[in-house]
Design an enzyme around this catalytic site. Structure first.
Site, mmCIF file in Angstrom:
data_model
loop_
_atom_site.group_PDB
_atom_site.id
_atom_site.type_symbol
_atom_site.label_atom_id
_atom_site.label_comp_id
_atom_site.label_asym_id
_atom_site.label_seq_id
_atom_site.Cartn_x
_atom_site.Cartn_y
_atom_site.Cartn_z
ATOM 1 N N LYS A 217 -16.315 10.300 -4.611
ATOM 2 C CA LYS A 217 -15.189 10.923 -5.323
ATOM 3 C C LYS A 217 -15.346 10.776 -6.837
ATOM 4 O O LYS A 217 -15.216 11.744 -7.594
ATOM 5 C CB LYS A 217 -13.899 10.256 -4.838
ATOM 6 C CG LYS A 217 -12.676 10.457 -5.688
ATOM 7 C CD LYS A 217 -11.943 11.725 -5.378
ATOM 8 C CE LYS A 217 -10.830 11.948 -6.398
ATOM 9 N NZ LYS A 217 -10.152 13.195 -6.222
ATOM 10 N N THR B 250 -7.168 7.328 -4.532
ATOM 11 C CA THR B 250 -8.374 7.195 -5.353
ATOM 12 C C THR B 250 -8.305 5.837 -6.039
ATOM 13 O O THR B 250 -7.420 5.613 -6.871
ATOM 14 C CB THR B 250 -8.452 8.310 -6.414
ATOM 15 O OG1 THR B 250 -8.403 9.567 -5.752
ATOM 16 C CG2 THR B 250 -9.733 8.198 -7.225
ATOM 17 N N LYS C 277 -7.933 9.069 -15.393
ATOM 18 C CA LYS C 277 -7.931 7.971 -14.414
ATOM 19 C C LYS C 277 -9.270 7.922 -13.677
ATOM 20 O O LYS C 277 -9.894 6.866 -13.550
ATOM 21 C CB LYS C 277 -6.798 8.178 -13.394
ATOM 22 C CG LYS C 277 -6.861 7.169 -12.259
ATOM 23 C CD LYS C 277 -6.003 7.523 -11.050
ATOM 24 C CE LYS C 277 -6.384 6.603 -9.888
ATOM 25 N NZ LYS C 277 -5.613 6.791 -8.683
HETATM 26 P P1 NAD Z 1 2.315 9.984 -6.964
HETATM 27 O O1 NAD Z 1 2.590 9.033 -8.077
HETATM 28 O O2 NAD Z 1 2.984 11.312 -6.945
HETATM 29 O O3 NAD Z 1 2.636 9.263 -5.558
HETATM 30 C C1 NAD Z 1 2.444 7.903 -5.294
HETATM 31 C C2 NAD Z 1 3.599 7.449 -4.405
HETATM 32 O O4 NAD Z 1 3.363 6.095 -4.026
HETATM 33 C C3 NAD Z 1 4.957 7.504 -5.090
HETATM 34 O O5 NAD Z 1 5.865 8.269 -4.311
HETATM 35 C C4 NAD Z 1 5.375 6.041 -5.189
HETATM 36 O O6 NAD Z 1 6.786 5.842 -5.060
HETATM 37 C C5 NAD Z 1 4.622 5.459 -4.002
HETATM 38 N N1 NAD Z 1 4.427 4.017 -4.088
HETATM 39 C C6 NAD Z 1 3.933 3.296 -5.124
HETATM 40 N N2 NAD Z 1 3.898 1.983 -4.808
HETATM 41 C C7 NAD Z 1 4.356 1.888 -3.543
HETATM 42 C C8 NAD Z 1 4.559 0.787 -2.654
HETATM 43 N N3 NAD Z 1 4.294 -0.463 -3.017
HETATM 44 N N4 NAD Z 1 5.071 1.052 -1.429
HETATM 45 C C9 NAD Z 1 5.346 2.316 -1.051
HETATM 46 N N5 NAD Z 1 5.188 3.392 -1.845
HETATM 47 C C10 NAD Z 1 4.690 3.174 -3.075
HETATM 48 O O7 NAD Z 1 0.728 10.162 -6.937
HETATM 49 P P2 NAD Z 1 -0.130 11.344 -6.240
HETATM 50 O O8 NAD Z 1 -0.345 12.441 -7.232
HETATM 51 O O9 NAD Z 1 0.461 11.652 -4.903
HETATM 52 O O10 NAD Z 1 -1.537 10.606 -6.065
HETATM 53 C C11 NAD Z 1 -1.748 9.614 -5.056
HETATM 54 C C12 NAD Z 1 -3.211 9.243 -5.032
HETATM 55 O O11 NAD Z 1 -3.986 10.414 -4.771
HETATM 56 C C13 NAD Z 1 -3.733 8.673 -6.356
HETATM 57 O O12 NAD Z 1 -4.628 7.624 -6.078
HETATM 58 C C14 NAD Z 1 -4.420 9.859 -7.005
HETATM 59 O O13 NAD Z 1 -5.444 9.457 -7.893
HETATM 60 C C15 NAD Z 1 -4.976 10.583 -5.777
HETATM 61 N N6 NAD Z 1 -5.209 12.031 -5.956
HETATM 62 C C16 NAD Z 1 -4.264 12.811 -6.546
HETATM 63 C C17 NAD Z 1 -4.507 14.172 -6.697
HETATM 64 C C18 NAD Z 1 -3.477 15.072 -7.339
HETATM 65 O O14 NAD Z 1 -3.817 16.220 -7.647
HETATM 66 N N7 NAD Z 1 -2.229 14.635 -7.545
HETATM 67 C C19 NAD Z 1 -5.703 14.734 -6.240
HETATM 68 C C20 NAD Z 1 -6.641 13.914 -5.604
HETATM 69 C C21 NAD Z 1 -6.368 12.546 -5.470
#
Ligand code: NAD
Length: 296
Positions: A171, A96, A246
């Site tokens: 979204k 997102t 966010k």
């Molecule tokens: P998270 O923080 O759990 O996961 C993000 C991952 O990205 C981490 O494991 C981190 O180590 C990795 N990362 C960061 N920078 C990196 C890089 N340069 N190279 C490789 N890996 C890297 O976050 P999440 O909850 O999985 O959310 C991810 C996305 O999905 C976000 O944009 C969030 O807004 C969206 N989202 C989340 C949810 C939810 O319920 N958690 C629901 C819908 C959408």
């Protein structure tokens, strides 16, 4: 079999990557966290030591990263994914991120001889694990069609929302509606209770009347009427205040750029900001209910 790359194996990405492996796809996975890579390997993916190595020769690259800066950096800057992927590769960003960042990513992909779709999801961690996410996709129809087998392995509802950035637009507009409707639902339950109705009685009436909405019938912020709602487990998420905040910030940024009035969206942003500032960012986004009742 065409090589797929998955980058960003966090709360969401780990389950999504595992579902691609379960579907028999050839997936190479990378995350900054070695533990997350090990977990993906246990689910059937091949490990890589960098984003660039993971993407070498890939026909498709899927990213699930925290924000737009990470996405642009991984694909087009220090991550060097765009240089490493196969010519003509399809980049699928499921994070997102800001509409403007998504539109910039589309242009940069085209400049690199690749194509990109923005494919943010709705559904949360449970849907990521179950493979039941909803995808809202912005980009060319042909690229949406090309991505369908991969998206279908991770989700059950796939929507083509239009051109570049329209997936992100869908979204954040949806989540702004959700944030506003949740706060309004909390206020309605609180008002009803103060006027002498218990939560179940108000739910029975309003869920069959014109106040009915998802925040009430699926995710009721008052404990009792919907047993699976976070309100019945001390407002543990679910979907956290921090994540709602966010998305509201992204929506308010996009609204300012588009000169769209979002007074109630701004009010919701301020309410969730206050909760986060008071240390409640990790609680479920239905927690305004407790604040209204003076229990927070
Ligand atoms: P998270 O923080 O759990 O996961 C993000 C991952 O990205 C981490 O494991 C981190 O180590 C990795 N990362 C960061 N920078 C990196 C890089 N340069 N190279 C490789 N890996 C890297 O976050 P999440 O909850 O999985 O959310 C991810 C996305 O999905 C976000 O944009 C969030 O807004 C969206 N989202 C989340 C949810 C939810 O319920 N958690 C629901 C819908 C959408």
């Amino acid at each position: 079999m065409a090589k797929l790359t998955f980058i960003g194996l966090g709360n969401m990405g780990s389950g999504m990557c595992a579902n691609l492996c379960k579907a028999g796809m050839d997936v190479t996975a990378y995350d900054l966290s070695p533990a997350a890579v090990n977990q993906a390997v246990a689910a059937g993916a091949k490990p890589a030591a960098s984003a660039e190595a993971a993407a070498a020769g890939a026909a498709m690259v899927i990213t699930m990263l925290p924000a737009g800066s990470h996405v642009l950096d991984v694909y087009f800057d220090t991550g060097r994914v765009a240089q490493a992927a196969a010519p003509g590769a399809l980049l699928i960003d499921c994070s997102t991120i800001a509409v403007e960042d998504a539109r910039q990513a589309h242009i940069k992909a085209l400049d690199a001889g690749l194509t990109l779709i923005d494919a943010p999801v709705s559904g949360g961690v449970a849907a990521a694990e179950a493979g039941t996410l909803t995808f809202m996709v912005g980009g060319e129809a042909a690229d949406f069609a090309r991505a369908q087998p991969v998206l279908s392995a991770m989700g059950k509802n796939l929507f083509h929302a239009g051109g570049a950035g329209n997936g992100q637009a869908a979204k954040i507009a949806n989540n702004m509606l959700l944030g506003v409707s949740m706060i309004a639902t909390c206020e309605a339950f609180n008002l009803a209770e103060k006027l002498g109705l218990d939560a179940q009685t108000f739910f029975d009436i309003s869920s069959k009347a014109s106040g009915q909405c998802w925040s009430m019938t699926t995710y009721c912020p008052a404990p009792g009427p919907v047993p699976t709602a976070p309100s019945n487990r001390d407002y543990q998420p679910g979907f956290s205040v921090a994540m709602m905040l966010k998305d509201l910030k992204l929506a308010m940024g996009a609204a300012a750029g588009a000169q769209a009035d979002t007074d109630f969206g701004k009010a919701a942003e301020a309410a969730y900001q206050a909760l986060a500032d008071d240390g409640h960012g990790a609680r479920d986004f239905s927690v305004p209910m407790l604040k209204l009742k003076g229990e927070l």
